[in-house]
Scaffold this motif. Structure first.
Motif, PDB file in Angstrom:
ATOM      1  N   PHE A   1       0.856  -1.178   0.000  1.00  9.78           N
ATOM      2  CA  PHE A   1       0.000   0.000   0.000  1.00  9.78           C
ATOM      3  C   PHE A   1       0.895   1.232   0.000  1.00  9.78           C
ATOM      4  N   VAL A   2       0.355   2.342  -0.452  1.00 15.34           N
ATOM      5  CA  VAL A   2       1.071   3.610  -0.320  1.00 15.34           C
ATOM      6  C   VAL A   2       0.995   4.008   1.149  1.00 15.34           C
ATOM      7  N   PRO A   3       2.130   4.197   1.796  1.00 14.67           N
ATOM      8  CA  PRO A   3       2.102   4.552   3.221  1.00 14.67           C
ATOM      9  C   PRO A   3       1.331   5.854   3.459  1.00 14.67           C
ATOM     10  N   ASP A   4       0.581   5.873   4.556  1.00 13.19           N
ATOM     11  CA  ASP A   4      -0.213   7.050   4.892  1.00 13.19           C
ATOM     12  C   ASP A   4       0.630   8.313   4.945  1.00 13.19           C
ATOM     13  N   ALA A   5       1.826   8.225   5.527  1.00 11.74           N
ATOM     14  CA  ALA A   5       2.678   9.416   5.665  1.00 11.74           C
ATOM     15  C   ALA A   5       3.069   9.975   4.292  1.00 11.74           C
ATOM     16  N   VAL A   6       3.312   9.112   3.332  1.00 13.38           N
ATOM     17  CA  VAL A   6       3.678   9.563   1.978  1.00 13.38           C
ATOM     18  C   VAL A   6       2.485  10.247   1.327  1.00 13.38           C
ATOM     19  N   TYR A   7       1.326   9.624   1.442  1.00 24.06           N
ATOM     20  CA  TYR A   7       0.119  10.208   0.848  1.00 24.06           C
ATOM     21  C   TYR A   7      -0.232  11.546   1.512  1.00 24.06           C
ATOM     22  N   GLU A   8      -0.150  11.586   2.833  1.00 27.09           N
ATOM     23  CA  GLU A   8      -0.480  12.813   3.564  1.00 27.09           C
ATOM     24  C   GLU A   8       0.472  13.949   3.221  1.00 27.09           C
ATOM     25  N   GLU A   9       1.742  13.634   3.033  1.00 27.73           N
ATOM     26  CA  GLU A   9       2.700  14.676   2.644  1.00 27.73           C
ATOM     27  C   GLU A   9       2.367  15.201   1.248  1.00 27.73           C
ATOM     28  N   ALA A  10       2.017  14.322   0.342  1.00 30.65           N
ATOM     29  CA  ALA A  10       1.613  14.771  -0.994  1.00 30.65           C
ATOM     30  C   ALA A  10       0.349  15.630  -0.906  1.00 30.65           C
ATOM     31  N   ALA A  11      -0.585  15.225  -0.068  1.00 26.77           N
ATOM     32  CA  ALA A  11      -1.832  15.983   0.084  1.00 26.77           C
ATOM     33  C   ALA A  11      -1.586  17.377   0.674  1.00 26.77           C
ATOM     34  N   ARG A  12      -0.490  17.554   1.406  1.00 23.28           N
ATOM     35  CA  ARG A  12      -0.134  18.882   1.938  1.00 23.28           C
ATOM     36  C   ARG A  12       0.330  19.826   0.828  1.00 23.28           C
ATOM     37  N   HIS A  13       0.880  19.260  -0.248  1.00 25.22           N
ATOM     38  CA  HIS A  13       1.469  20.065  -1.318  1.00 25.22           C
ATOM     39  C   HIS A  13       0.593  20.198  -2.557  1.00 25.22           C
ATOM     40  N   PHE A  14      -0.436  19.378  -2.659  1.00 24.05           N
ATOM     41  CA  PHE A  14      -1.281  19.369  -3.849  1.00 24.05           C
ATOM     42  C   PHE A  14      -2.741  19.479  -3.446  1.00 24.05           C
ATOM     43  N   THR A  15      -3.508  20.202  -4.243  1.00 26.20           N
ATOM     44  CA  THR A  15      -4.952  20.213  -4.021  1.00 26.20           C
ATOM     45  C   THR A  15      -5.484  18.820  -4.336  1.00 26.20           C
ATOM     46  N   GLU A  16      -6.706  18.570  -3.944  1.00 25.69           N
ATOM     47  CA  GLU A  16      -7.290  17.257  -4.221  1.00 25.69           C
ATOM     48  C   GLU A  16      -7.311  16.934  -5.721  1.00 25.69           C
ATOM     49  N   PRO A  17      -7.745  17.874  -6.584  1.00 24.89           N
ATOM     50  CA  PRO A  17      -7.704  17.577  -8.026  1.00 24.89           C
ATOM     51  C   PRO A  17      -6.275  17.377  -8.550  1.00 24.89           C
ATOM     52  N   GLU A  18      -5.330  18.186  -8.068  1.00 26.59           N
ATOM     53  CA  GLU A  18      -3.937  18.015  -8.500  1.00 26.59           C
ATOM     54  C   GLU A  18      -3.399  16.652  -8.079  1.00 26.59           C
ATOM     55  N   LEU A  19      -3.727  16.235  -6.879  1.00 23.29           N
ATOM     56  CA  LEU A  19      -3.264  14.942  -6.382  1.00 23.29           C
ATOM     57  C   LEU A  19      -3.848  13.804  -7.223  1.00 23.29           C
ATOM     58  N   ALA A  20      -5.113  13.927  -7.585  1.00 23.06           N
ATOM     59  CA  ALA A  20      -5.729  12.913  -8.442  1.00 23.06           C
ATOM     60  C   ALA A  20      -5.013  12.845  -9.791  1.00 23.06           C
ATOM     61  N   HIS A  21      -4.663  14.010 -10.334  1.00 21.44           N
ATOM     62  CA  HIS A  21      -3.958  14.040 -11.615  1.00 21.44           C
ATOM     63  C   HIS A  21      -2.524  13.539 -11.478  1.00 21.44           C
ATOM     64  N   LEU A  22      -1.876  13.854 -10.376  1.00 16.87           N
ATOM     65  CA  LEU A  22      -0.527  13.341 -10.128  1.00 16.87           C
ATOM     66  C   LEU A  22      -0.545  11.818 -10.096  1.00 16.87           C
ATOM     67  N   ILE A  23      -1.500  11.248  -9.386  1.00 23.55           N
ATOM     68  CA  ILE A  23      -1.615   9.786  -9.353  1.00 23.55           C
ATOM     69  C   ILE A  23      -1.895   9.251 -10.757  1.00 23.55           C
ATOM     70  N   GLY A  24      -2.671  10.000 -11.551  1.00 26.58           N
ATOM     71  CA  GLY A  24      -2.904   9.612 -12.939  1.00 26.58           C
ATOM     72  C   GLY A  24      -1.620   9.605 -13.757  1.00 26.58           C
ATOM     73  N   VAL A  25      -0.766  10.618 -13.572  1.00 26.74           N
ATOM     74  CA  VAL A  25       0.519  10.664 -14.283  1.00 26.74           C
ATOM     75  C   VAL A  25       1.375   9.470 -13.876  1.00 26.74           C
ATOM     76  N   ILE A  26       1.459   9.211 -12.588  1.00 26.70           N
ATOM     77  CA  ILE A  26       2.271   8.101 -12.085  1.00 26.70           C
ATOM     78  C   ILE A  26       1.757   6.768 -12.634  1.00 26.70           C
ATOM     79  N   THR A  27       0.465   6.584 -12.590  1.00 28.96           N
ATOM     80  CA  THR A  27      -0.135   5.336 -13.051  1.00 28.96           C
ATOM     81  C   THR A  27       0.064   5.139 -14.551  1.00 28.96           C
ATOM     82  N   THR A  28      -0.113   6.209 -15.315  1.00 25.18           N
ATOM     83  CA  THR A  28       0.032   6.112 -16.763  1.00 25.18           C
ATOM     84  C   THR A  28       1.464   5.793 -17.158  1.00 25.18           C
TER      85      THR A  28
END
Length: 165
Positions: A117-144
């Motif tokens: 799983f993606v560790p909570d601390a990693v996800y939470e740190e990303a969520a501090r730096h990205f808006t919810e839509p940006e985070l969704a798109h970032l995960i989309g870039v990573i996944t693609t």
């Protein structure tokens, strides 16, 4: 005297046009929604390094350079955690998330380190730096990019090779 030859296996399986077009569309939507082309390239380079995809690595390094990325930062990208002055907090959060999403291996629980799983601390740190839509798109870039890496590696497409044939 015995001579041995090393033969490089070339895989010629064509990439389905429908799959190719769908992957391109998802990637374009993810990058557009992230809104930061330089960051998207860093993420795609790091995932390609982890996945050992020479084709994607070559392509994204070239794109990053064309978009003004410095050689010093590209040189340090494999060791980004040890080069805190080279990358912003936002970039570091994105790179940590990239590594966590790319390398989903290990144990079986959410709390276990490396537990698949993606560790909570990693996800939470990303969520501090990205808006919810940006985070969704970032995960989309990573996944693609991970999907593209797997397509190219499975077909053994070399840097500069014919990606779409």
């Amino acid at each position: 005297m015995t001579t041995t030859r090393t033969t490089r296996i070339t895989r010629t399986t064509r990439l389905s046009a429908e799959v190719r077009d769908a992957m391109r569309a998802v990637g374009a939507a993810a990058r557009k929604g992230l809104g930061d082309p330089a960051l998207a390239e860093l993420v795609m380079i790091r995932a390609s390094q982890l996945n050992r995809c020479a084709f994607c690595l070559d392509m994204h390094l070239e794109l990053a350079r064309k978009n003004g990325e410095t050689e010093a930062r590209l040189d340090q990208l494999p060791a980004w955690e040890e080069a805190p002055d080279r990358f912003t907090g936002r970039e570091r959060a994105a790179l940590a998330l990239t590594e966590a999403v790319t390398v989903l291996t290990g144990g079986t629980s959410r709390t276990e380190s490396g537990g698949g799983f993606v560790p909570d601390a990693v996800y939470e740190e990303a969520a501090r730096h990205f808006t919810e839509p940006e985070l969704a798109h970032l995960i989309g870039v990573i996944t693609t990019v991970n999907g593209w890496n797997r397509i190219m590696v499975s077909r053994r497409i070399e840097p500069g090779g014919p990606a779409w044939t």
